[in-house]
Scaffold this motif. Structure first.
Motif, PDB file in Angstrom:
ATOM      1  N   LEU A 142      21.150-101.135  -5.715  1.00  0.00           N
ATOM      2  CA  LEU A 142      20.367-102.303  -5.654  1.00  0.00           C
ATOM      3  C   LEU A 142      21.396-103.660  -6.121  1.00  0.00           C
ATOM      4  O   LEU A 142      21.326-104.609  -5.387  1.00  0.00           O
ATOM      5  CB  LEU A 142      19.089-102.348  -6.791  1.00  0.00           C
ATOM      6  CG  LEU A 142      18.154-103.462  -6.422  1.00  0.00           C
ATOM      7  CD1 LEU A 142      17.441-102.979  -5.049  1.00  0.00           C
ATOM      8  CD2 LEU A 142      17.008-103.453  -7.327  1.00  0.00           C
ATOM      9  N   MET A 151      18.536-100.942   3.347  1.00  0.00           N
ATOM     10  CA  MET A 151      17.006-100.641   2.296  1.00  0.00           C
ATOM     11  C   MET A 151      16.431 -99.564   2.388  1.00  0.00           C
ATOM     12  O   MET A 151      16.143 -98.806   1.460  1.00  0.00           O
ATOM     13  CB  MET A 151      16.220-102.008   2.737  1.00  0.00           C
ATOM     14  CG  MET A 151      16.579-103.288   1.741  1.00  0.00           C
ATOM     15  SD  MET A 151      15.388-104.668   2.119  1.00  0.00           S
ATOM     16  CE  MET A 151      14.092-104.425   1.008  1.00  0.00           C
ATOM     17  N   MET A 152      16.347 -99.022   3.733  1.00  0.00           N
ATOM     18  CA  MET A 152      15.716 -97.705   4.049  1.00  0.00           C
ATOM     19  C   MET A 152      16.407 -96.567   3.282  1.00  0.00           C
ATOM     20  O   MET A 152      16.032 -95.539   2.642  1.00  0.00           O
ATOM     21  CB  MET A 152      15.708 -97.382   5.374  1.00  0.00           C
ATOM     22  CG  MET A 152      14.568 -98.472   5.958  1.00  0.00           C
ATOM     23  SD  MET A 152      12.967 -98.127   5.725  1.00  0.00           S
ATOM     24  CE  MET A 152      12.555 -96.619   6.591  1.00  0.00           C
ATOM     25  N   ILE A 175      18.333 -97.114   0.636  1.00  0.00           N
ATOM     26  CA  ILE A 175      18.053 -97.115  -0.984  1.00  0.00           C
ATOM     27  C   ILE A 175      16.688 -96.472  -1.219  1.00  0.00           C
ATOM     28  O   ILE A 175      16.676 -95.590  -2.298  1.00  0.00           O
ATOM     29  CB  ILE A 175      17.990 -98.494  -1.488  1.00  0.00           C
ATOM     30  CG1 ILE A 175      19.373 -99.299  -1.381  1.00  0.00           C
ATOM     31  CG2 ILE A 175      17.824 -98.441  -2.682  1.00  0.00           C
ATOM     32  CD1 ILE A 175      19.544-100.667  -1.667  1.00  0.00           C
ATOM     33  N   PHE A 176      15.704 -96.697  -0.391  1.00  0.00           N
ATOM     34  CA  PHE A 176      14.362 -96.031  -0.718  1.00  0.00           C
ATOM     35  C   PHE A 176      14.545 -94.631  -0.526  1.00  0.00           C
ATOM     36  O   PHE A 176      13.992 -94.059  -1.556  1.00  0.00           O
ATOM     37  CB  PHE A 176      13.383 -96.697   0.460  1.00  0.00           C
ATOM     38  CG  PHE A 176      13.150 -97.951   0.378  1.00  0.00           C
ATOM     39  CD1 PHE A 176      13.250 -98.831  -0.583  1.00  0.00           C
ATOM     40  CD2 PHE A 176      12.614 -98.685   1.825  1.00  0.00           C
ATOM     41  CE1 PHE A 176      13.236-100.329  -0.527  1.00  0.00           C
ATOM     42  CE2 PHE A 176      12.318 -99.875   1.882  1.00  0.00           C
ATOM     43  CZ  PHE A 176      12.690-100.787   0.571  1.00  0.00           C
ATOM     44  N   GLY A 177      15.099 -94.162   0.450  1.00  0.00           N
ATOM     45  CA  GLY A 177      15.327 -92.692   0.393  1.00  0.00           C
ATOM     46  C   GLY A 177      16.020 -92.010  -0.431  1.00  0.00           C
ATOM     47  O   GLY A 177      15.745 -91.015  -1.086  1.00  0.00           O
ATOM     48  N   TYR A 182      16.334 -93.059  -3.509  1.00  0.00           N
ATOM     49  CA  TYR A 182      15.580 -93.162  -4.710  1.00  0.00           C
ATOM     50  C   TYR A 182      14.369 -91.963  -4.912  1.00  0.00           C
ATOM     51  O   TYR A 182      14.168 -91.347  -5.796  1.00  0.00           O
ATOM     52  CB  TYR A 182      14.966 -94.601  -5.080  1.00  0.00           C
ATOM     53  CG  TYR A 182      13.908 -94.456  -6.187  1.00  0.00           C
ATOM     54  CD1 TYR A 182      14.372 -94.386  -7.444  1.00  0.00           C
ATOM     55  CD2 TYR A 182      12.312 -94.448  -5.915  1.00  0.00           C
ATOM     56  CE1 TYR A 182      13.366 -94.178  -8.617  1.00  0.00           C
ATOM     57  CE2 TYR A 182      11.462 -94.370  -6.954  1.00  0.00           C
ATOM     58  CZ  TYR A 182      12.197 -94.280  -8.163  1.00  0.00           C
ATOM     59  OH  TYR A 182      11.153 -94.225  -9.334  1.00  0.00           O
ATOM     60  N   LEU A 183      13.911 -91.664  -3.638  1.00  0.00           N
ATOM     61  CA  LEU A 183      12.995 -90.798  -3.368  1.00  0.00           C
ATOM     62  C   LEU A 183      13.742 -89.312  -3.628  1.00  0.00           C
ATOM     63  O   LEU A 183      12.928 -88.543  -4.343  1.00  0.00           O
ATOM     64  CB  LEU A 183      12.379 -90.837  -2.045  1.00  0.00           C
ATOM     65  CG  LEU A 183      11.264 -89.727  -1.724  1.00  0.00           C
ATOM     66  CD1 LEU A 183       9.854 -90.422  -1.193  1.00  0.00           C
ATOM     67  CD2 LEU A 183      11.839 -88.575  -0.692  1.00  0.00           C
ATOM     68  N   LEU A 201      21.428 -93.920   7.155  1.00  0.00           N
ATOM     69  CA  LEU A 201      20.723 -95.207   6.819  1.00  0.00           C
ATOM     70  C   LEU A 201      21.637 -96.127   6.199  1.00  0.00           C
ATOM     71  O   LEU A 201      21.811 -97.224   6.504  1.00  0.00           O
ATOM     72  CB  LEU A 201      19.437 -94.652   5.917  1.00  0.00           C
ATOM     73  CG  LEU A 201      18.472 -94.140   6.852  1.00  0.00           C
ATOM     74  CD1 LEU A 201      17.049 -93.806   5.829  1.00  0.00           C
ATOM     75  CD2 LEU A 201      17.669 -95.141   7.881  1.00  0.00           C
TER      76      LEU A 201
END
Lengths: 518, 689
Positions: free
Chosen positions: B135, B180-181, B183-185, B187-188, B226
């Motif tokens: 981030l 961003m996608m 980072i989301f992935g 983290y998931l 991504l």
């Protein structure tokens, strides 16, 4: 602070101010309103300082209870979510009064009274612990707004207030019917009790839809958003600030306080509906914003897109999504409020909202250009500003339940950049095309005093959001726990493969046999 | 100390930016430039301590940023070998560019703002390279994007500069969508965004699958691709490259700092920083190799026919970034970082040299109006020649001695060949691109510094000559005139009509503040490869130097030293060939280019128009976006929702016009109040019954 009715006091101060304004002359009314709102700001700070943020703290604090008649009671109390929205309200109110200082010349007393009365009702909405008290505050809060648009608004104010009225009323009738049924079923009007009551999942759907009708309009969600651009365009500057800053947040507050905790199963079942509408809203309203030639309409449409991120985050059913949504609401309240103030600043000088009439303002209004740039970047969601924190968390939350929703929602960062930078370019950059726009003076001390505090909070919220997240955390935790059993499973379950070098991409059938990661 | 390095530029930017004109030009320049030189002076010892192997990586915490459940993003400054390399690159080039701008921006009335933006950029870039989590990297990523937007559009009166600024921001946002996608992935999957923790856990996820957009894919491939889309945007890789050439609208020092040496290499930095993650997905690495090689080739072809001096260098940058990416793609991360490092010196040098030429030629940027400048501006000539020797990779393959680009570029090509498979393809593409690189780089030098002067036909020079005779009132608006070149069509008509020659114009060498950075960077262009190659890409030296900061592959580096001799001589040969062709075309037989155009008109137009990417994107994205937006507004909102919603209802309920008259006379509020009071009364009744 035990036992001291600070919440009632926070409503009493602007109420007294409102009454005083009605009987005061123009000059006095301005000062009364300013002092009353500043006093409420101080009370808000006191409230925040005394709010217990520790994990062991009770969820509801500063509770007050006074029966009126029947089941109807003056029941107040706040949790962290309400606290933050109250803080937003009392912070924006003095700024609204300041923004109206010179712009409003007719019926100043009544105008100030309307604003103060609105502050009373909005604090009422966020503090009410009685279902009917909430309803009255929620609906009555629109009356001063009708008046502000309809009396002090622009040329087309009647049509705008008619639309505003029609949309919001239709939604609220259904909500009232649902509320009556709920009280009948659960035997209580207390909101905390209702939040823990388990309604029959089949009935929940109908109740949820009834509430949805009201909150979706307030939000506003696509396709019931068309009242917002008209209302914004016709409202005076301060009206737009409070409309975007606080009134829109009542929809989001409604979802987080009623729809989600009271009807968790229905929320989970209907979540795809909310995602779908939000996804459409992000793309649709962003593209519409791109082609606007009216500054206020552009920002109004962008609000709809931002609110769609809120609904996405709320219906992610996890902590990141819920906290993110709250942060978007707070950040958007500040940033869109500030953007409407920025529009107001130049509208006051040139009396047109037509973007093409401006241009090259960075030359003659450098201070304005800097602040407008900051708020533009915040609206675009640049990291380090308030909106980024919220948008990031909401979208990250959504990703865990639906990658499609996250992808479409995140595409808003591209479109948002396009329409905001295009707006900024046409207003502040380029050559000075019009002599009258080129002759406009830079920000006055009063205008700097209105915008600078918002700028400071926008940066604070972006760099150290913990100040704002910490008070909300216990309430969000409680809500997440309430939703846990109903929360939909995500579409990105991980399946561990055989220990071999990763390779060629698609393994269609591995999923069913794999171990679920989450 | 690292806190000081990072925060000084921010402080300086705040002082210069908020003080702006009240502060004055000189104090703003002193504060920002001073801060940068201090940062630079503090950065080199860190780099040297990593070079000598004395330093250990560490993380300096600052404070909490975002916490939400298990999601925890801290502000923190990570210092390891990767950071140390980037620290010296960023602060050195930035401080030199600050100094250079004293001269280049001399006449600009808006200097405090310019210097504030430059320092702000440096701060954001330093936040990016010191990030310990994804981030904060994204914060720096967007921060440099903001600074780039502001600096490209610095001359905000120019419509073309504004358009370029928006384009840069929006195209980068497309990449950011991927980031961003990603980072989301991430983290998931890993439940953390801390880079060291992700890199540690990544190998355990190899081979697993994940649902994404309704399908199932290899987990690590999805995440890496991504994130790589983000890298493609920032580093202007094929498909998302269109913003970089337009970014040349910014002042030339900006092009040198942001669009050559630092910001555009952020994508390469990211892939190297996350290299253990990319190592788990051969598919993703293959894609990185492919995109890198394709960009390398594409940009080099376009670079060969551009006439604007800055655009040639811009495409050259794009192409060199392609080299770095395919180096990363074949697993030679050390070589990628090494090329990033040497490229920063020689490309900044070339841009600043171009700036010096533009300065001397009164803002003319079209090389067709240059020529014979070698005697007029000798320092610029010699330093740019050194830069050209560096970028074309001049050196002796067997002796192993050469300019900076020789070590890094040949290192990449040899590693690509040694990695086998698609690496051999990348090697061949890279060698061909090296031929083009040599050609367009020497073409630039020959057109600018050799031949006969062709200045008189330039409008800018004409202006200058008129100014000298005292008719220069139109030059009061200095900003609009700076760098206003690259308007080939405007020039075309008089190009042949006017007689060529000097026209009586006398170019002057730039002041010392501009020449000192050129000389310092030239030293880097000459020696950076020779001095540092063992640490960056040596099979043993690399392991000791990188200390696990990136996935250093010692075997690959060994193998790359043992490739066949023809592989080593390939780049050398094409470098000479490119030089020869350029010499023949622009010095020996100056009619060859025209004959080429006559013979291969279609190909020439295709290259000159940059493979028509801009036209294609305009047709596919820009125009439809506005058209669809207008359609949604006029037919969706007004034509449908309003028509059948509120307006339709009004017409239905109260029949026609009556309602409007009533509404306009203000009865609405009465209705509203009555209705609300009625509802409240109903509610009360319901409760109390």
């Amino acid at each position: 602070m035990d036992g001291f009715p600070i919440l009632s006091l926070m409503m009493a101060v602007p109420m007294a101010g409102a009454i005083a304004c009605l009987f005061a002359g123009a000059g006095q009314a301005r000062w009364i309103a300013l002092l009353a709102t500043l006093a409420d700001l101080v009370l808000g700070i006191v409230l925040w300082i005394n709010f217990d943020q520790s994990a062991s703290a009770p969820q509801w604090q500063f509770q007050e209870y006074a029966p009126i008649f029947g089941r109807f009671a003056w029941a107040l109390g706040i949790d962290g979510i309400a606290l933050m929205l109250i803080a937003l309200t009392v912070f924006l109110m003095p700024i609204c009064i300041g923004a109206s200082w010179q712009a409003i010349e007719k019926r100043v007393g009544e105008y100030m009274a309307a604003f103060l009365f609105m502050e009373v009702l909005m604090i009422g909405v966020f503090t009410a612990q009685d279902l009917y008290l909430f309803y009255i505050m929620f609906e009555a809060g629109l009356i001063p707004m009708y008046l502000i648009i309809g009396i002090w608004g622009g040329a087309d104010r009647i049509y705008a207030s008619y639309k505003f009225f029609l949309y919001t009323l239709l939604g609220s009738v259904l909500m009232l019917i649902a509320m009556m049924w709920m009280v009948h079923e659960a035997g209580t009007t207390e909101i905390p009790a209702l939040m823990a009551y388990n309604f029959d999942p089949h009935i929940q759907i109908w109740l949820w839809l009834a509430f949805f009708a009201s909150f979706a309009v307030k939000m506003p969600m696509w396709p019931v958003h068309t009242w917002l651009p008209d209302a914004h365009v016709q409202a005076p500057t301060a009206g737009s600030v409070i409309l975007a800053g606080v009134l829109l947040k009542m929809g989001g507050y409604g979802f987080i306080r009623f729809s989600l905790p009271m009807f968790p199963e229905a929320s989970a079942q209907l979540a795809p509906l909310v995602w779908g509408l939000s996804m459409v809203a992000v793309v649709y309203t962003s593209l519409v914003a791109l082609v606007q030639s009216d500054m206020k309409k552009l920002i109004a449409y962008s609000s709809v897109a931002h609110m769609a991120i809120v609904t996405l985050g709320l219906f992610a059913f996890n902590q990141a999504g819920l906290e993110g949504s709250m942060m978007v609401m707070l950040g958007h309240g500040l940033v869109s409020g500030a953007l409407f103030l920025c529009v107001g600043v130049i509208y006051d000088r040139l009396h047109t909202r037509e973007i093409a009439r401006y241009g090259g303002l960075a030359i003659n209004m450098p201070k304005y250009a800097v602040l407008f740039l900051l708020f533009t970047m915040a609206a675009v969601g640049l990291p380090g500003t308030s909106n980024f924190v919220g948008e990031f968390l909401s979208l990250m939350g959504v990703y865990q339940v639906s990658t499609w929703a996250a992808l479409v929602g995140t595409s808003g960062i591209i479109l948002g950049a396009a329409y905001m930078l295009y707006l900024y370019r046409r207003i502040c950059y380029g050559e000075q095309k019009n002599a009258d726009a080129a002759a406009m003076p830079d920000l006055s001390v009063r205008e700097v005093a209105l915008l600078a505090p918002i700028a400071a909070v926008v940066l604070w919220m972006g760099v150290y959001p913990e100040s704002f997240l910490a008070p909300m955390r216990p309430a969000i935790h409680a809500l997440e726990a309430r939703l846990a059993s109903a929360a939909p499973a995500g579409d990105s379950r991980i399946a561990m493969g055989a220990p071999k070098p990763a390779g060629d991409g698609i393994h269609e059938h591995a999923a069913a046999h794999g171990e679920a990661h989450r | 100390m690292i806190q000081l390095i990072v925060l000084l530029p921010l402080l300086a930017a705040a002082i210069a930016g908020l003080g702006n004109k009240a502060l004055g030009k000189l104090p703003a320049k002193i504060v920002t430039t001073g801060a940068l030189f201090i940062s630079c002076a503090l950065s080199w010892p860190i780099f040297i301590s990593f070079l000598t192997g004395q330093a250990e990586p560490y993380v300096a915490p600052v404070f909490t940023w975002i916490q939400s459940g298990s999601f925890d993003a801290q502000w923190a400054l990570r210092v390891d070998t990767m950071t140390a390399v980037m620290l010296v690159v960023v602060t050195s080039v930035s401080s030199l560019v600050h100094l250079y701008s004293w001269g280049y921006m001399e006449e600009d009335p808006d200097q405090p703002r310019f210097f504030a933006y430059l320092s702000l950029f440096t701060f954001a870039m330093l936040m990016l390279v010191t990030a310990n989590n994804l981030l904060q990297m994204f914060f720096g990523w967007e921060g440099v994007g903001l600074a780039s937007y502001l600096l490209i559009g610095f001359w905000f009166r120019k419509p073309s500069a504004n358009a370029a600024a928006i384009k840069a921001f929006v195209v980068n946002r497309v990449g950011d969508l991927g980031f961003m996608m990603g980072i989301f992935g991430t983290y998931l999957v890993f439940n953390t965004i801390s880079i060291p923790e992700i890199l540690e856990a990544a190998p355990s996820m190899a081979g697993s699958t994940i649902g994404f957009l309704g399908h199932r894919f290899d987990t690590m491939t999805v995440l890496c691709l991504l994130l790589f889309i983000g890298a493609m945007g920032k580093s202007a890789q094929l498909g998302l490259h269109t913003w970089l050439p337009d970014a040349m609208e910014g002042p030339t020092p900006v092009s040198a700092l942001i669009h050559a040496a630092t910001m555009v290499t952020a994508g390469v930095f990211m892939v190297c920083r996350l290299s253990p993650m990319f190592e788990t997905s051969p598919t993703a690495l293959g894609f990185v190799t492919f995109i890198g090689a394709a960009t390398c080739l594409f940009a080099a072809t376009v670079g060969t026919v551009q006439n604007d001096i800055k655009r040639v260098i811009a495409y050259s940058t794009c192409s060199q970034l392609g080299y770095m990416f395919f180096a990363a793609g074949v697993g030679a991360y050390g070589a990628a970082m090494f090329h990033l490092f040497t490229h920063a010196f020689f490309k900044a040098l070339l841009f600043l040299g171009a700036g010096s030429v533009i300065h001397a030629m009164h803002h003319e940027q079209d090389m067709r109006y240059y020529g014979a400048l070698r005697k007029e501006i000798p320092v610029t000539f010699w330093t740019m020649t050194l830069g050209t020797l560096a970028i074309t990779g001049v050196g002796l393959p067997l002796a192993g001695i050469g300019f900076a680009g020789f070590y890094s570029k040949d290192g990449i090509l040899e590693a690509a060949y040694a990695s086998g498979g698609s690496g051999v393809g990348a090697y061949l593409v890279g060698v061909f691109a090296a031929l083009l690189t040599s050609f367009y780089s020497w073409r630039l030098v020959f057109l600018t510094f050799f031949g006969k002067p062709r200045w008189a036909a330039s409008e800018h020079i004409q202006h200058a000559l008129h100014d000298a005779h005292g008719h220069g009132s139109e030059h009061d608006n200095a900003p609009a005139q700076e760098d206003a070149g690259h308007d080939p069509h405007g020039h075309e008509r008089d190009a042949h009509a006017l007689s060529t020659g000097t026209g009586g114009y006398h170019p002057h060498e730039s002041p010392w503040v501009m020449l000192v950075p050129l000389v310092v960077l030239a030293l880097g262009a000459v020696f950076a490869g020779f001095i540092f190659h063992d640490q960056f890409i040596g099979p043993e030296g690399g392991v000791a130097f990188w200390k696990g900061a990136l996935a250093f592959d010692s075997h690959l580096m060994h193998a790359s030293h043992e490739v066949p001799t023809w592989v080593k001589f390939g780049p050398f040969t094409v470098m000479l060939a490119g030089l020869l062709i350029a010499w023949l075309s622009y010095i020996r037989h100056t009619d060859w280019p025209q004959r080429f155009v006559a013979q291969f008109g279609v190909l020439y137009q295709f290259l000159l128009n940059k493979w028509y990417f801009d036209e294609l994107y305009h047709m596919l994205f820009v125009k439809p976006a506005f058209a669809i937006g207008r359609f949604f507004w006029k037919f969706g909102d007004i034509g449908f929702i309003d028509r059948f919603g509120p307006n339709g209802l009004a017409a239905l309920v109260v029949q026609g016009n009556k309602v409007t008259r009533r509404l306009q006379s203000g009865y609405l509020y009465t209705y509203a109040l009555v209705m609300l009071i009625g509802l409240a009364a109903g509610a009360t009744w319901a409760m109390t019954r």
